[in-house]
Design a protein around this motif. Structure first.
Motif, mmCIF file in Angstrom:
data_model
loop_
_atom_site.group_PDB
_atom_site.id
_atom_site.type_symbol
_atom_site.label_atom_id
_atom_site.label_comp_id
_atom_site.label_asym_id
_atom_site.label_seq_id
_atom_site.Cartn_x
_atom_site.Cartn_y
_atom_site.Cartn_z
ATOM 1 N N ALA A 15 0.638 -1.093 0.393
ATOM 2 C CA ALA A 15 -0.052 0.068 0.320
ATOM 3 C C ALA A 15 1.302 1.104 -0.185
ATOM 4 O O ALA A 15 0.510 2.352 -0.743
ATOM 5 C CB ALA A 15 -0.986 -0.353 0.896
ATOM 6 N N PHE A 16 1.865 1.458 1.158
ATOM 7 C CA PHE A 16 2.706 2.212 0.957
ATOM 8 C C PHE A 16 3.601 2.827 -0.489
ATOM 9 O O PHE A 16 3.639 3.914 -1.109
ATOM 10 C CB PHE A 16 3.945 1.667 1.733
ATOM 11 C CG PHE A 16 5.189 3.283 1.994
ATOM 12 C CD1 PHE A 16 4.131 4.589 2.491
ATOM 13 C CD2 PHE A 16 6.191 3.486 1.989
ATOM 14 C CE1 PHE A 16 4.823 5.497 2.735
ATOM 15 C CE2 PHE A 16 6.570 4.379 1.698
ATOM 16 C CZ PHE A 16 6.609 5.580 2.561
ATOM 17 N N ALA A 17 4.317 1.659 -1.599
ATOM 18 C CA ALA A 17 4.927 2.188 -2.865
ATOM 19 C C ALA A 17 3.115 2.612 -3.164
ATOM 20 O O ALA A 17 4.128 2.717 -4.417
ATOM 21 C CB ALA A 17 5.722 1.144 -3.362
ATOM 22 N N MET A 18 1.943 2.227 -4.083
ATOM 23 C CA MET A 18 0.997 3.121 -4.446
ATOM 24 C C MET A 18 1.094 3.925 -4.570
ATOM 25 O O MET A 18 1.046 4.706 -4.908
ATOM 26 C CB MET A 18 -0.378 1.787 -4.374
ATOM 27 C CG MET A 18 -0.220 0.611 -5.342
ATOM 28 S SD MET A 18 -1.442 -0.476 -4.699
ATOM 29 C CE MET A 18 -2.431 0.023 -5.992
ATOM 30 N N PHE A 19 0.783 4.044 -2.739
ATOM 31 C CA PHE A 19 0.615 5.848 -2.297
ATOM 32 C C PHE A 19 1.712 6.523 -2.383
ATOM 33 O O PHE A 19 1.791 8.060 -3.347
ATOM 34 C CB PHE A 19 0.640 5.689 -0.668
ATOM 35 C CG PHE A 19 1.100 7.037 -0.065
ATOM 36 C CD1 PHE A 19 -0.069 7.790 0.157
ATOM 37 C CD2 PHE A 19 1.950 7.352 0.141
ATOM 38 C CE1 PHE A 19 -0.159 9.156 0.215
ATOM 39 C CE2 PHE A 19 2.017 8.742 1.100
ATOM 40 C CZ PHE A 19 0.755 9.509 1.365
ATOM 41 N N MET A 20 3.411 5.639 -2.949
ATOM 42 C CA MET A 20 4.886 7.516 -2.552
ATOM 43 C C MET A 20 4.133 7.601 -4.322
ATOM 44 O O MET A 20 4.741 8.624 -4.990
ATOM 45 C CB MET A 20 5.419 6.332 -2.636
ATOM 46 C CG MET A 20 5.363 6.435 -1.237
ATOM 47 S SD MET A 20 5.915 8.554 -0.139
ATOM 48 C CE MET A 20 7.282 8.969 -1.164
ATOM 49 N N ALA A 21 3.846 5.966 -4.984
ATOM 50 C CA ALA A 21 3.377 7.226 -7.053
ATOM 51 C C ALA A 21 2.918 7.830 -7.321
ATOM 52 O O ALA A 21 3.158 8.240 -8.230
ATOM 53 C CB ALA A 21 3.471 5.409 -7.539
#
Length: 693
Positions: free
Chosen positions: A181-187
């Motif tokens: 979820a954090f990787a999606m948020f950062m993108a």
């Protein structure tokens, strides 16, 4: 001269909205005009200022700091006590020009938007920490009695999986469900950051009256001011020259990738050598120490290659023969960043996507010059990537800031005595003799000399000084977004660094360095495109890190297809038996395995001889072929990567569409200003016609 400049701005296509068209010409504009003329003037021998400086006819050239404005900036901005205060961007613009002001405006905006990313990264880290002691996978590693195969040839022996209990705990901190979820948020964050930055920039450049400013057009105006009979530097293109530049860039990139391979060889050789050392701690953690030493060596390689990359980029720009300084700057930026990106990330890409996947298996290991390639830990490969990123990021940010500040500060301290002697000498003179009959200050020769020497002893600056600051921050942005799935604390480290970076750069620029030649612009230039490319790479890289590097997909497949819950059992944890499921067994009785493992290597620390050992892979215990589970996991990995990237890219496009580049207020203000300017032009034309009649 200045009146000519104002008139040409007024009749130009893109610069006619600028505030310099009317009123007095600012000191920053005067400095820019004079600097351009000095650099473009040729003497009778055909030499210009640059060539005369190279021949030591002149020692240096610089513009002076204005004492009152400099003191004002020191008080309001360039001091550590102003760490958490708003930046006086308008004052910076008036003193250093729009280009420097936009850098600090961008850096401040970037730092502000790092706050939500840093908070969420800490939450993801704490999520992993919360299940530290209850996670079934950690317990399986720490309480395991599984005997693992030797990590290297000849010198290494079999070892117990439980010895890596600490490593498994660290792996879980950064390889858990929250990182997806954090990787999606950062993108998506990277896209929102850029779109919101465009709006933020639009407000300020509209206020500064440089919304449509064109640097190439101003350069053409300055050419005419310098020489009314000048000829324009025409656009040129040569397929032969472009091909040559492309070949040289390719060779340079191959050299950089070759250095990354050398770092891989270092790690491959260092791990087995340290495993036979005298220090017990290093012997037990040989692989981890090798990873950390490789990261430190990578950092020093970065420092050396930065200087090489700069020299090569400048030479390639000279080959291209661009028609303006702005074009040269864009070309240099693209080349330099490309070289730096490969220098910084080649080793990281190996750790993320190749480490532990091309090393082979017992009986068929892959070797480089006789040395066996390193393997991943049974808990996953993501911790190796985390260690590499953490070491490089911490070293790069900390040491760079230390050297960036201390070098000009020490130079300023050593040269302060000379300025003090002159200050004592002209103290009385500055009070009385430097004033005319009306009381206005006109410094005498001694006072001017003191001021010149004070500026002379400051650290030198050039046209690319600001480029160094941009490059440092954009590289940090790359670290913060591209592999953030492996290092959720990267935004927090970036935030802490940037809070100090803003004041450090301000103190250095106002107090310790010579004044930069003010330059007018309306954007951060090609860096916007670079940041957009990084945003796209972040989506691809994070999708691959989660889908390929992390154990998220194998754990998912095990939970729903091979684990206890997949068979209808609800009495045990769904992930029970996962660690053992990811391991395959090698038997010494197999002829190929016997060639890789000597008898001495199959003896445990307690002196017990073993006939079999485990290794991380999905292979058959009989013929060592890949099992059906491997192919299922691989298919799900690819499906996840494709799904992740498509979903995130769609979200990025929606975010970019939803947030307009310019606020409505800015568009309306420009519309009213343009209408007022056209009405004024029309009234002036009518007045001139009536006067003629």
């Amino acid at each position: 001269m200045f009146e000519d400049y104002q008139y040409l701005l007024k009749v130009s296509d893109s610069c006619n909205w600028c505030g310099d068209v009317r009123g007095t010409v600012t000191q920053a504009t005067r400095i820019r005009i004079v600097s351009f003329i000095l650099h473009q003037t040729f003497i009778n021998t055909g030499e210009n200022l640059k060539e005369l400086l190279e021949k030591d006819v002149f020692e240096t050239m610089f513009c002076l700091h204005e004492r009152k404005k400099q003191k004002r900036l020191k008080k309001r901005w360039a001091r550590w006590s102003a760490l958490f205060t708003e930046q006086p961007v308008n004052d910076v613009k008036c003193y250093f020009g729009e280009k420097v002001a936009l850098y600090y405006l961008w850096l401040g905006w970037y730092t502000r938007l790092l706050v939500p990313a840093a908070v969420l990264g800490v939450i993801v880290f704490l999520y992993g920490l919360a299940f530290f002691n209850t996670n079934i996978l950690i317990h399986e590693v720490c309480e395991s009695n599984i005997t693992m195969c030797p990590r290297c040839d000849r010198r290494c022996t079999v070892w117990q999986l439980s010895e890596t209990c600490t490593y498994a705990k660290v792996s879980h901190l950064f390889d858990n469900e929250g990182t997806v979820a954090f990787a999606m948020f950062m993108a998506i964050w990277a896209t929102l950051f850029l779109e919101l930055w465009k709006r933020h920039r639009a407000r300020h450049v509209s206020e500064w009256k440089v919304y449509d400013w064109c640097e190439e057009e101003e350069e053409l105006i300055l050419e005419i001011v310098n020489d009314p009979n000048c000829n324009p530097k025409q656009f040129r293109h040569s397929y032969l020259r472009s091909t040559g530049v492309l070949i040289l860039v390719t060779i340079m990139l191959m050299l950089i990738i070759g250095l990354a391979h050398a770092l891989v060889v270092f790690r491959v050789v260092a791990a087995p050598l340290m495993s036979e050392g005298e220090w017990e701690f290093i012997k037990d953690h040989a692989n981890t120490v090798a990873v950390m030493l490789g990261a430190v060596l990578h950092y020093f390689t970065i420092q050396i290659m930065t200087r090489v990359n700069r020299w090569v980029s400048i030479k390639l720009c000279e080959i291209e023969k661009t028609n303006s300084f702005a074009a040269t700057e864009r070309s240099f930026t693209v080349k330099m960043f490309t070289f730096q990106f490969f220098t910084l990330f080649s080793s990281l890409f190996y750790v993320a996507f190749f480490l532990g996947r091309i090393n082979g298996h017992p009986g068929n290991y892959v070797r480089i010059a006789g040395w066996r390639l390193e393997e991943c830990h049974p808990s996953g490969c993501l911790t190796d990537l985390f260690i590499q990123m953490a070491v490089i990021m911490l070293l790069k940010q900390t040491l760079n800031n230390i050297f960036e500040f201390t070098v000009p500060w020490l130079k300023s301290c050593f040269s302060r005595n000379t300025a003090k002697k002159l200050q004592r000498k002209c103290g009385y003179c500055y009070r009385k003799a430097c004033r005319d009959e009306e009381g206005h200050v006109e410094p005498c020769d001694i006072c001017k000399l003191r001021d010149w020497l004070r500026n002379y002893h400051l650290a030198d600056t050039d046209a690319f000084s600001l480029f160094n600051e941009f490059l440092e921050m954009v590289v940090q942005f790359s670290f913060t977004t591209i592999f953030v799935a492996a290092f959720p604390l990267a935004p927090l480290l970036a935030l802490i660094n940037n809070i100090f970076e803003i004041r450090l750069d301000a103190i250095k620029m106002v107090r310790l360095e010579r004044r930069l030649v003010p330059r007018k612009t309306n954007d951060i230039g090609v860096w916007t495109k670079v940041l957009e490319v990084i945003g796209v790479l972040a989506v691809i890289a994070n999708g691959l890190v989660i889908g390929v590097s992390s154990d998220f997909i194998p754990r998912l497949v095990y939970r729903y297809h091979y684990g206890p819950c997949a068979n209808g059992s609800n009495q045990t944890n769904c992930m029970q038996g996962y660690i053992n499921d990811t391991l395959s067994t090698a038997f010494v009785m197999h002829s190929a395995v016997a060639k890789d493992f000597d008898k001495d290597m199959m003896v445990t620390d307690t002196g017990f001889n073993v006939t079999q050992c485990s290794y991380r892979d999905y292979r058959s215990d009989e013929d060592y072929t890949l099992t059906s589970q491997f192919w299922l996991v691989l298919a799900v990995r690819f499906a996840f990567v494709i799904l992740f990237e498509h979903v995130v890219v769609v979200c990025k496009f929606i975010a970019a569409w939803f947030v307009p580049n310019s606020p409505i207020q800015v568009k309306n203000d420009r519309l009213h200003d343009k209408l007022a300017r056209l009405k004024e032009e029309l009234s002036e034309m009518k007045r001139s016609v009536s006067t003629d009649v």
